[in-house]
Write a protein that holds these residues in place. Structure first.
Motif, PDB file in Angstrom:
ATOM      1  N   CYS A  38      41.096  45.108  30.654  1.00  0.00           N
ATOM      2  CA  CYS A  38      41.442  44.398  31.884  1.00  0.00           C
ATOM      3  C   CYS A  38      42.719  45.026  32.435  1.00  0.00           C
ATOM      4  N   SER A  40      45.321  43.613  33.239  1.00  0.00           N
ATOM      5  CA  SER A  40      46.484  42.995  32.588  1.00  0.00           C
ATOM      6  C   SER A  40      46.884  43.764  31.331  1.00  0.00           C
ATOM      7  N   HIS A  61      42.264  41.408  25.459  1.00  0.00           N
ATOM      8  CA  HIS A  61      42.116  39.951  25.501  1.00  0.00           C
ATOM      9  C   HIS A  61      40.779  39.519  26.094  1.00  0.00           C
ATOM     10  N   CYS A 162      37.529  36.955  30.323  1.00  0.00           N
ATOM     11  CA  CYS A 162      38.572  37.121  31.343  1.00  0.00           C
ATOM     12  C   CYS A 162      37.998  37.384  32.732  1.00  0.00           C
TER      13      CYS A 162
HETATM   14 ZN   LIG Z   1      42.264  39.919  31.807  1.00  0.00          ZN
END
Ligand SMILES: [Zn+2]
Ligand SMILES: [Zn+2]
Length: 349
Positions: A38, A40, A61, A162
């Motif tokens: 991701c 992030s 994650h 996510c």
């Molecule tokens: Zn994420």
């Protein structure tokens, strides 16, 4: 077990053996089968978030896997069960949890203060984004897990941790988009495509995808966008106004972590419209928004992980995925991918 460790922000990850302690009270050890990357994760390991604790840290994650071991007090999960592993950690008892917003849980967990991970020199390694799944195994709180069906592929399920819940949840939970509303989605990556899917599920029209990459805009149409615009080659604000009687859109979702995109999105919003900021920009980023436009009752909010309640939203999305897939298969055989909107209403591709 092995993990990909960030020892220095902006530098390549180092893959090495690490030690993962046994799960403690309320915790579960999961053997990771699939992990997405991701944005992030990239923000974290590039150092853009300037987090105070610093490296070494393990990112990752957006994951799924199989339960290996449970700590004391865990009764909801047993070894061998297939689970989605998320970063949403919630107590179920605090102010926000009882109000129905577990993504805002206030409780400090042991895992927020300590890590179960160490390298071979005994140095503590942080579990980035509460998960640290760029590794063969993780120890997380049981609240971070959701059971997944046996016939669901791990790589598909991981995205529910996510990208899917964040993008879809921003539309369905945070904004609660109504049928017939006009929706703009800025950024058509993993999160943005799911905002587009959810806007379609909610019955929005038009659904305008905005991105600077034409191949991503092509993908956006497959996920349900009715129009698309590339701001590098066209005035995106004028394009949106042209589709909305000059008024601006009912909803704008900014799924890229970029303050400038929030400014552009705000300019696409109609009075009484709602902009939802979903992507997380670098720490300290600010946007300049015209105060007078707020007086015209424009609204701006944000969405953390799509305001997701794991126990209700994820099973619902799984059911919807299965239904959508089955329907799409019949559509593909009959008339190509998703049904095409009327030719006259289609925007520039
Ligand atoms: Zn994420
Ligand atoms: Zn809580």
């Amino acid at each position: 077990m092995k993990a990909a460790i960030c020892y220095e922000y902006g530098q390549p990850l180092v893959i090495e053996e690490v030690t993962l302690d046994a799960p403690k009270e309320g915790e579960v050890r999961v053997k990771i089968a699939a992990t997405g990357i991701c944005h992030s994760d990239l923000h974290l390991i590039s150092g853009e978030w300037r987090d105070r604790q610093g490296p070494p840290v393990i990112a990752g994650h957006e994951s799924s896997g199989t339960v290996l071991d449970v700590g004391p007090g865990v009764t909801a999960y047993a070894p061998g069960e297939r689970v989605i592993v998320t970063l949403i950690r919630s107590c179920g008892r605090c102010f926000y949890c009882t109000a129905g917003y577990p993504q805002r849980c206030e409780t400090v967990f042991p895992l927020d203060r300590e890590s179960r991970l160490h390298n071979q020199q005994g140095q503590m390694i942080r579990q980035g984004l509460r998960t640290g799944s760029f590794a063969q195994e993780v120890v997380v709180d049981e609240s971070q897990l959701v059971k997944m069906p046996d016939d669901m592929a791990f790589d598909v399920a991981a995205l529910l941790a996510c990208g899917v819940i964040t993008g879809a949840g921003a539309v369905l939970n945070t904004a609660q988009v109504k049928a017939g509303s006009s929706v703009v989605v800025i950024g058509t990556g993993g999160v943005g495509l799911n905002s587009i899917q959810a806007a379609r599920i909610a019955g929005a029209y038009p659904i305008v995808a905005v991105d600077i990459l034409d191949n991503k805009l092509e993908m956006a149409h497959q996920f349900g966008a009715t129009h698309s615009v590339n701001p590098k080659t066209q005035d995106a604000i004028a394009f949106v106004r042209g589709l909305t009687a000059g008024r601006g859109a009912d909803y704008v979702f900014v799924t890229v972590g970029n303050a400038k995109a929030s400014e552009q999105g705000f300019a696409m919003l109609r009075p009484r419209g709602l902009q939802v900021i979903v992507g997380i920009p670098e720490t300290g980023a600010t946007a300049a928004l015209p105060v007078g436009a707020f007086v015209q009752e424009r609204m701006v909010t944000g969405s953390t992980m799509g305001s997701t309640r794991l126990g209700t939203d994820v099973p619902r999305l799984i059911a919807r995925t299965i239904v959508t897939t089955a329907r799409s298969v019949s559509r593909i055989t009959r008339q190509g991918w998703l049904p095409q909107p009327p030719a006259a209403s289609r925007g520039a591709r």
